[in-house]
Write a protein that holds these residues in place. Structure first.
Motif, short mmCIF file in Angstrom:
data_model
loop_
_atom_site.label_atom_id
_atom_site.label_comp_id
_atom_site.label_asym_id
_atom_site.label_seq_id
_atom_site.Cartn_x
_atom_site.Cartn_y
_atom_site.Cartn_z
N UNK A 1 61.57 44.33 54.02
CA UNK A 1 60.66 45.22 53.32
C UNK A 1 60.42 46.42 54.20
N UNK A 2 60.71 47.60 53.69
CA UNK A 2 60.56 48.84 54.45
C UNK A 2 60.30 49.97 53.47
N UNK A 3 59.86 51.12 53.93
CA UNK A 3 59.59 52.22 53.00
C UNK A 3 60.81 52.55 52.15
N UNK A 4 60.65 52.48 50.84
CA UNK A 4 61.75 52.77 49.93
C UNK A 4 62.56 51.57 49.51
N UNK A 5 62.32 50.39 50.10
CA UNK A 5 63.12 49.21 49.76
C UNK A 5 62.89 48.76 48.32
N UNK A 6 61.73 49.10 47.76
CA UNK A 6 61.44 48.69 46.39
C UNK A 6 62.30 49.43 45.37
N UNK A 7 62.97 50.50 45.79
CA UNK A 7 63.83 51.27 44.86
C UNK A 7 65.30 50.90 45.01
N UNK A 8 65.60 49.96 45.89
CA UNK A 8 66.99 49.59 46.15
C UNK A 8 67.49 48.61 45.09
N UNK A 9 68.64 48.93 44.49
CA UNK A 9 69.24 48.05 43.48
C UNK A 9 70.17 47.06 44.17
N UNK A 10 69.98 45.76 43.90
CA UNK A 10 70.80 44.71 44.50
C UNK A 10 71.45 43.90 43.39
N UNK A 11 72.76 43.73 43.47
CA UNK A 11 73.51 42.99 42.47
C UNK A 11 73.10 41.52 42.46
N UNK A 12 72.86 40.98 41.29
CA UNK A 12 72.55 39.55 41.18
C UNK A 12 73.82 38.70 41.21
N UNK A 13 74.97 39.30 40.91
CA UNK A 13 76.23 38.57 40.95
C UNK A 13 76.81 38.50 42.37
N UNK A 14 76.63 39.57 43.12
CA UNK A 14 77.19 39.61 44.48
C UNK A 14 76.12 40.05 45.48
N UNK A 15 75.05 39.26 45.62
CA UNK A 15 73.98 39.66 46.56
C UNK A 15 74.43 39.48 48.00
#
Length: 375
Positions: free
Chosen positions: A4-18
């Protein structure tokens, strides 16, 4: 173990290839090295390089027509070893073991021999080459030297509820920041996974944190020494894909933030090229300050690093320019942009098949997001 860091809430992470969907499997280790002790170089101009390293906070161990050895203030006899050459370049890394039997195991596993080390402090060495062409020396029996007296503890800090410094000022010496030890070396490798496997198998290194691109594949592995229940730095070797093969930077530990800051002022007064800092990393938590030597190679001062025992599990995270640092000056854009030499190495990887255009496109997208999206 999400970051968790500034801006991490806007990061898109793939649910298929996390991150972690393609884990780094650890092979059984031949031996476990105990310390990263020195780097190997070739240098064209000893005098210029010696002057920089003295200003950076090292001390001279030995200088001859053919070799330049520099040390820190600890009992290690050297942390920088250069041999004379027509052109300056990074050559390799040196580790040490606690038992001669480890040299015997390593030599036998790699079908090589133990040699006497013809260098200050003596000892013995097994010489290997990793899959990226980096020379690796593993030593035993190198004699330690007397540590050089310098400030050995952080300057006491007054906090709102704990005033420990009374009737005295806070004054760090205006001098080169005394280097205590070589902390880590960051290297690029098109064949990153082969290189990681090699260091895990031959030297017992452990991945602490791994940064992955959107397809789940690792791109940057922070690897620490396996010292059992004795703590080891968060990383001693970092292997990254996408910045060519070879040296990216090396880092040297100083006592505290005040040494870091006074060292920065000292180097600025000497007109060296400042790169980035002061700031604090997220992975490893180091306070950092980056510089370039006269040949353009990056050297880092750091303080206050995380340490881990061998039972700490490997963590996987998305590669993102925002999770490289918690605070400090904005990261220079060229720190994630390959140099001409690195680009040529990447193109070589494309020809050889270790890098694909699809991978390169995915990797470039991962590092293209601004580290601080609101800026």
């Amino acid at each position: 173990m999400s970051l968790v860091y500034p801006g991490s809430n806007t990061l898109e992470i793939s649910t298929q290839t996390p991150p972690g969907s393609q884990p780094i499997e650890r092979p059984e280790a031949v031996i476990k090295v105990d310390e990263l002790t020195y780097l190997l170089w070739e240098a064209a101009d000893f005098e210029t390089q010696k002057t920089f390293l003295l200003d950076f906070g090292m001390l001279l161990t030995e200088e001859s027509m053919d070799a330049l050895l520099m040390r820190g203030y600890s009992s290690a006899p050297y942390n920088y070893v250069a041999r004379k050459a027509a052109k300056t370049r990074f050559v390799g890394v040196g580790f040490s073991v606690l038992e001669r039997a480890d040299l015997e195991k390593l030599a036998q596993a790699n079908n090589t021999s133990i040699e006497p080390l013809q260098r200050s402090g003596g000892g013995e060495v097994v010489r290997l080459t990793d899959p990226a062409g980096v020379e690796v020396e593993v030593t035993f029996g190198v004699e330690r030297v007397a540590a050089v007296e310098t400030r050995s503890a952080a300057l006491p800090a007054n906090t709102p509820n704990n005033k420990v410094r009374i009737n005295q000022g806070h004054r760090a010496p205006l001098q080169a920041a005394p280097v205590m030890k070589l902390g880590h070396c960051v290297m690029g490798a098109n064949n990153m996974m082969d290189v990681c496997q090699w260091y895990m198998r031959n030297l017992g290194l452990i991945p602490t944190d791994v940064l992955c691109i959107a397809d789940g594949s690792p791109m940057l592995a922070f690897m620490r020494l396996d010292r059992g229940d004795k703590p080891a730095d968060h990383h001693s070797i970092v292997i990254g894909k996408g910045q060519g093969n070879g040296y990216i930077h090396s880092a040297y530990e100083v006592i505290d933030l005040d040494a870091l800051g006074q060292g920065q002022q000292y180097l600025k007064a000497k007109k060296y090229q400042h790169v980035w800092g002061i700031g604090r990393h997220i992975l490893g938590s180091q306070l950092f300050d980056y510089w370039k030597d006269p040949q353009g190679y990056e050297f880092e001062h750091y303080a206050d690093s995380d340490v881990f025992t061998s039972d700490y599990p490997t963590a996987y995270h998305p590669l993102d320019s925002g999770n490289i640092y918690a605070w400090g000056q904005d990261m220079p854009s060229d720190m994630l942009r390959p140099s001409l030499g690195q680009l040529l190495s990447i193109f070589k990887g494309i020809r050889e098949g270790s890098v694909t255009f699809k991978w390169l496109k995915t990797a470039m997208k991962s590092v293209s997001r601004p580290p601080r999206p609101w800026l």
